[in-house]
Each structure stands twice: as C-alpha cells, then as structure tokens.
Write a protein that holds these residues in place. Structure first.
Motif, PDB file in Angstrom:
ATOM      1  N   ARG A   1       0.820  -1.207   0.000  1.00 37.27           N
ATOM      2  CA  ARG A   1       0.000   0.000   0.000  1.00 37.27           C
ATOM      3  C   ARG A   1       0.856   1.260   0.000  1.00 37.27           C
ATOM      4  NH1 ARG A   1      -2.196  -4.337   1.767  1.00 37.27           N
ATOM      5  NH2 ARG A   1      -4.452  -4.681   1.574  1.00 37.27           N
ATOM      6  N   GLY A   2       2.129   1.112  -0.386  1.00 43.65           N
ATOM      7  CA  GLY A   2       2.992   2.259  -0.601  1.00 43.65           C
ATOM      8  C   GLY A   2       3.875   2.646   0.563  1.00 43.65           C
ATOM      9  N   ALA A   3       3.892   1.858   1.629  1.00 48.47           N
ATOM     10  CA  ALA A   3       4.685   2.218   2.802  1.00 48.47           C
ATOM     11  C   ALA A   3       6.162   2.283   2.460  1.00 48.47           C
ATOM     12  CB  ALA A   3       4.446   1.214   3.924  1.00 48.47           C
ATOM     13  N   GLN A   4       6.841   3.295   3.006  1.00 45.42           N
ATOM     14  CA  GLN A   4       8.285   3.447   2.866  1.00 45.42           C
ATOM     15  C   GLN A   4       8.930   2.829   4.117  1.00 45.42           C
ATOM     16  OE1 GLN A   4       9.541   5.150  -0.128  1.00 45.42           O
ATOM     17  NE2 GLN A   4       7.428   4.489  -0.478  1.00 45.42           N
ATOM     18  N   VAL A   5       9.499   1.636   3.967  1.00 45.30           N
ATOM     19  CA  VAL A   5       9.892   0.824   5.120  1.00 45.30           C
ATOM     20  C   VAL A   5      11.369   0.976   5.442  1.00 45.30           C
ATOM     21  CG1 VAL A   5      10.173  -1.547   5.967  1.00 45.30           C
ATOM     22  CG2 VAL A   5       8.055  -0.863   4.821  1.00 45.30           C
ATOM     23  N   VAL A   6      11.646   1.177   6.737  1.00 52.62           N
ATOM     24  CA  VAL A   6      12.991   1.040   7.290  1.00 52.62           C
ATOM     25  C   VAL A   6      12.985  -0.233   8.108  1.00 52.62           C
ATOM     26  CG1 VAL A   6      14.727   2.007   8.833  1.00 52.62           C
ATOM     27  CG2 VAL A   6      13.370   3.531   7.386  1.00 52.62           C
ATOM     28  N   LEU A   7      13.800  -1.219   7.720  1.00 51.97           N
ATOM     29  CA  LEU A   7      13.829  -2.515   8.394  1.00 51.97           C
ATOM     30  C   LEU A   7      15.058  -2.604   9.292  1.00 51.97           C
ATOM     31  CD1 LEU A   7      12.855  -5.432   8.847  1.00 51.97           C
ATOM     32  CD2 LEU A   7      14.161  -6.088   6.809  1.00 51.97           C
ATOM     33  N   ILE A   8      14.817  -2.844  10.575  1.00 45.73           N
ATOM     34  CA  ILE A   8      15.901  -3.070  11.543  1.00 45.73           C
ATOM     35  C   ILE A   8      15.902  -4.557  11.862  1.00 45.73           C
ATOM     36  CG2 ILE A   8      16.892  -2.410  13.745  1.00 45.73           C
ATOM     37  CD1 ILE A   8      15.200   0.114  13.713  1.00 45.73           C
ATOM     38  N   SER A   9      16.943  -5.253  11.409  1.00 47.69           N
ATOM     39  CA  SER A   9      17.016  -6.699  11.601  1.00 47.69           C
ATOM     40  C   SER A   9      18.471  -7.125  11.536  1.00 47.69           C
ATOM     41  CB  SER A   9      16.176  -7.419  10.532  1.00 47.69           C
ATOM     42  OG  SER A   9      16.115  -8.814  10.778  1.00 47.69           O
ATOM     43  N   ASP A  10      18.717  -8.426  11.665  1.00 48.29           N
ATOM     44  CA  ASP A  10      20.065  -8.956  11.515  1.00 48.29           C
ATOM     45  C   ASP A  10      20.291  -9.356  10.060  1.00 48.29           C
ATOM     46  OD1 ASP A  10      18.796 -11.537  11.281  1.00 48.29           O
ATOM     47  OD2 ASP A  10      18.715 -11.614  13.474  1.00 48.29           O
TER      48      ASP A  10
END
Length: 605
Positions: free
Chosen positions: A535-544
């Motif tokens: 749906r157009g979200a601008q994602v910042v992913l914090i993961s390993d």
C-alpha cells in the motif's frame, strides 16, 4: 559507574589523584584506591566505602611519588572489600579498570592452569595477570598491552603502569570513555574531562579501540590496528561544569554511547559468572511465594515493564499486569495477597509512580523498585531495591536508564523463574546477558549509516513503528523517542494489529520502521510489513543479516544488527531506535537535550 584517574607528574600525586576521584563521585561507587610509584616500587592504599575512608587511610599512611593511578569502583564481581578494590597489582603491573571483561572466566581458568594465583573476585584482575605475563616474558610495556587487548571481549577502559617503567602510563578504551590530559612536563588520564579539570583544560578524547602511552613529555595514541594516530586537543572548559559532553554534540548522544559500559556495570551487580548464576540483592521475603506481579511506571519506564511482562510470564509463568502510574490508583485496583508490586523509575521521585507505590504499600502489597538513584524516595520506601548503575542521565529523553532497567528486569525474571523451579538453563541466560555490552557496541558501529538515512524520516509528518513480542514495546519506545525530541507524530503498534485499523494511515508519505530480529516471530512480522509495502509504505527494516537477506528488498533503508538471542534483543535493538530518533531530531534542528515542554523528572501529578 567506575572512575579512573592517572598522573605522570612533577608534583606529589596522591592528593591530586584523590581530588580527581572526588570529581568522579557523581558516578557512584562503593570502594576506592590509589597506587603511586615511589623509588621504583608500587605503594597502594585502598578502602571500601566513601572517599573519606580512603582519605583517612592516606592521612594515617601517606603515599609518596609523583605518578600513579586511582579508581572508584562499584562492587560487582565480589563484594565492596579492600581486596576487590582497585588498583590491582600483579608482579610489576598495576591496573585500574572500568567496564566488563566478558570472557574473563576462560581467561582466568587459563591463568590458574598456569599456576597463577588470584587475590580478588574481580574480572579486572585477569587484565593485570595477562599484562604481567607478557612483561615477565620480556615484552616492553607498550607491546605487552597491545598483545593483551585483542584477547579482551566486552567494554572497558584501562589505566596501566609497570614498576620498571615508572615514567610511563598506559591507557586503552573499548566501549568506555577515556580522556587524555595535556600538561606542562606532566600528562594525565581520566574517565572524563571533569576528573582532570583541576589539572588541565587541554584534553583529547580517545576514540573507540584506541590505546595510549603517556610520559612526562609525550602522548602517543594508537588505534586498534596499533597504528600511531592523532586525536585533536581541545579546551575542555570543564572547571565550572558538573557534567561534560566529551566529544559528543549532545548529552543524549553521549548517553547512547555510554550504554555498553553502564549496562555492563549494571549486569555485573547481578551476574555471578563463576557460579553461572543471576543474583539479586538480599531479599527479606520468599520469591517463591509471589503469585502475581504488578508493574507500575511512566513513559519509557512503562515500556520496560511491558517487556518485563513477556520475560516474567515466559520464564517464571507468573501472571503480570502493567499499568501506567498516572492511572493506577484511580481505577481502584484489586490488591491481592502474594503480589509483588514493582515500580520502575530513573529518578525515584516521579510523583505518579511514587503515589502508586504508596498505594500498594498501604494495601499490604510487597514492593520492589528498579531505580537509578539509591537515595531517592522510592529507593528508601520499597521492600526490595533493585538498583541500576546508569549514572546521571542529563538528556531528557531516557536512553541508558532504559537499557539498564531492562538489564535489571531480566535479572528479576530469571530469579522468579528459579524460585518456582522453572529455570531450565541459567548458565545460558548468564552467557547471553554477558554478551549484551559487546552486542550493543556492535550496534553503535552503525551510527553513521543511521545518520545518513535520518533525513528520509525527518521530512515526514507521521511515522509508524511495528514490532512483535518484546519488540512491540520497543516499537512504542521508538515512537515515543521520535515524538519527544523531533516533534514528529509517531505511533507504535503490534505488527498484527496493522490490519485492524492503522493500515488505513499508510501511504507513500508515512515511513514505517519495522523492528524484526530473525527468529520465531520474524515471518509474521514480515508478512505484516509486506501488507503495508503493498500500500505504498516506505519501510525502514531493523534486523540482523538473515532477516535483511530475507526481507530487505523494496525498503528505503535497512539497519543491520548483530544476530542475538531473543532474550537480549530488546537491549540491543534499543540502540538503533535511539540513534534514529537522535539523528532525525538533529536533522530537524530541535533542542535534543531539552525538548520543549518536557522535564527530566516529573515530580507533580
């Protein structure tokens, strides 16, 4: 928080060292010591308790010499006794140490197998033995230190002298602050500029991994690759200051960077690695009788309580209720027997939380407190004080207090589980908690890339944070941090709740920060994230690395964390959440340390 002062001087050293320690008293301590070099020999005085006890020893047995090292210590590995107080002397080597040596037990076992004898219960004495062994094998002091440093895991600051080189002072830092002071024919070492203010205003802040060789006339700084480097000399201006930002732009930034050390020092009060045990202070009631836990706190501290709910229920199988303190009394809560009422506060003076504590006590509830100020009202009134050792926190937005509170909460959850006979593998918990400072240091290494992507968030009006399990309260904390200091509207949600309403907020102008360490809940979190991306979200992913490899495509940024055990993930993932809020606020030009309308301690309802 321990303190270090060192002098290679041209005037009597003892009184100057003692004065430096007095300027570090704000850090908290329960023993202290000084060692000077006199006529080619070490001479040492140590005392448990306050500095006045050490001052009395010095009055009765003065120390000569113009060079030496001094230390204030929090009792962690071992009680606050004279034997456990620093400085530690082994052969021709004397050492003072802040922080934690995570791998001290295998190093200690190795040294004992060689026939070496330990005179204290501290992890710090291991460092003295390792350097002494190198010196005994013919190494020059600089080479001895350089050889030992790669063997030390954790977060530490060191001050070292060698008896046969009385005009040389060595220092090293990894995850713990250390400052060099420049004088006229004499030079200095200290935990911060405040300790050195009476001695010099010309200082240099050592950077991560640096070590230093200090003589009367020269300061040689080396990086972690043992390459000679130059660190800028600045005017500290510390003489009139109670606190010092060091080489950081804001107190908040400094306090984020202090976390590996202060969390290590907090954990050292609760971990007994030689016994593979997590301990608590003396308890005047039986933990096995606790049938229910009620946690009451405000703001960031309440999110510690929410994470604690996951830990206590998961490990000890005790039902936990978490309340915001401002609401607790007014809903006329049911106070049941065999309840532990736990309050969490940095200052120990927060009005709503203090009132809730007194309400529980009036109802006959046994109380405990996770508190940073041991002389505060709450600390004096709880039945069980569980202190944190974060040291003074100046930035209004809590950072190091939060992670130190989490460390103590983990210790409490472990002890409740043991009391109920449900602790399957305490040694593994000890191992994972010992790894926290190093993992936090690894998280801090991504500061520059977080700073680089912060403008993408700074341009937004609204930001959403997602997390599952213990990372859900961390999403709430991330949103709170962003609101507090950048004034951007932000909300945190449990990932699975997105489809139950919040997804209506998603469009290309709303960044979505997803906190998702790989593990049992990762796939479900990513599924929720992908619904938002569609749906157009601008994602910042914090993961390993594993998580980013699986789900990092189509994001505007990824922040890679070390792969850690789920138990310690909230402590480690707090670091990028804090850094992101900090750099967004800096990008927006707000007052980071004193954001509008907020106070450090809320002492009215």
């Amino acid at each position: 928080m321990c303190g270090i002062v060192g002098i290679i001087g041209k005037e009597p050293a003892a009184d100057r060292l003692l004065d430096g320690l007095k300027r570090l008293e704000y850090r908290g301590y329960d023993s202290a010591g000084i060692c000077t070099v006199t006529d080619g020999s070490f001479d040492r005085r140590r005392a448990p308790g306050k500095l006045r006890n050490l001052a009395q020893r010095l009055a009765e047995e003065p120390l000569g010499g113009e060079s030496g090292v001094a230390h204030t210590r929090w009792a962690t590995h071992g009680a606050p006794t004279e034997d456990n107080a620093h400085p530690h002397i082994v052969g021709d080597v004397v050492v003072v140490h802040n922080g934690i040596i995570e791998n001290f037990k295998p190093l200690r076992d190795e040294l004992i197998a060689e026939g070496r004898t330990f005179l204290s219960q501290t992890d710090s004495e291991v460092v003295a033995h390792l350097i002494a062994r190198e010196v005994e094998n013919g190494a020059e002091p600089r080479a001895a230190l350089a050889a030992v440093l790669p063997r030390l895991h954790g977060a530490f600051a060191l001050g070292v002298m060698v008896r046969t080189h009385p005009d040389l002072l060595l220092g090293a830092r990894l995850g713990a602050p250390l400052t060099v002071g420049y004088g006229d024919g004499e030079n200095f070492l200290g935990s911060d500029a405040l300790a050195l203010a009476p001695l010099t205003q010309r200082i240099a802040y050592l950077e991560e991994g640096d070590w230093v060789a200090i003589t009367h006339e020269e300061v040689e700084v080396y990086d972690s690759a043992n390459q000679r480097v130059s660190r800028p000399i600045v005017n500290s201006g510390a003489s009139g200051q109670l606190m010092d930002k060091g080489n950081h732009r804001h107190f908040m930034q400094k306090e984020i960077y202090e976390q590996p050390v202060v969390v290590a020092q907090t954990l050292r009060s609760y971990l007994r690695p030689l016994e593979s045990q997590v301990s608590l202070p003396d308890i005047e009631f039986d933990l096995s009788t606790v049938e229910r836990v009620v946690i009451v706190a405000c703001g960031t501290a309440s999110y510690v309580g929410m994470i604690g709910k996951y830990w206590i229920e998961g490990l000890a199988r005790i039902p936990v209720e978490v309340d915001v303190a401002s609401e607790y009394r007014y809903r006329d809560p049911v106070l049941l027997p065999n309840t532990l009422g736990l309050v969490i506060s940095q200052s120990g003076e927060t009005a709503d939380t203090l009132a809730a504590l007194r309400h529980m006590k009036a109802g006959g509830v046994t109380t405990g407190g996770i508190i940073n100020v041991p002389t505060s009202s709450m600390a004096r009134e709880v039945d069980l004080l569980l202190p944190t050792h974060a040291g003074p926190e100046i930035g209004v937005a809590s950072t190091k207090a939060f992670t130190c509170q989490l460390a103590v909460m983990a210790a409490l959850a472990t002890n409740l589980a043991r009391a109920r006979g449900l602790l399957a593998n305490e040694a593994e918990i000890v191992k994972q908690l010992q790894h926290v400072p190093e993992a936090m240091s690894m998280a801090l290494a991504h500061d520059a890339e977080i700073e680089a992507m912060a403008p993408k968030i700074a341009a937004a009006r609204d930001v959403l944070y997602l997390g599952r399990g213990p990372e859900y309260p961390l999403a709430l904390e991330g949103a709170l941090k962003l609101k507090e200091i950048s004034y951007i509207h932000a909300e945190g949600y449990a990932s699975g709740e997105m489809k139950h309403g919040p997804i209506a907020l998603i469009d290309e102008a709303v960044p979505l920060v997803v906190i998702a360490p790989s593990g049992p809940l990762f796939d479900k979190t990513v599924s929720n994230m992908q619904e938002a991306q569609a749906r157009g979200a601008q994602v910042v992913l914090i993961s390993d690395a594993d998580g980013i490899a699986q789900a990092g495509e189509n994001t505007i940024a990824t922040i890679e964390m070390p792969k850690v055990h789920p138990l310690i993930a909230p402590l480690v993932y707090a670091v990028p959440v804090q850094l992101l809020a900090y750099h967004v606020a800096v990008a927006k030009g707000t007052d980071v340390d004193q954001p509008r309308n907020l106070a450090k301690s809320v002492t009215v309802e």
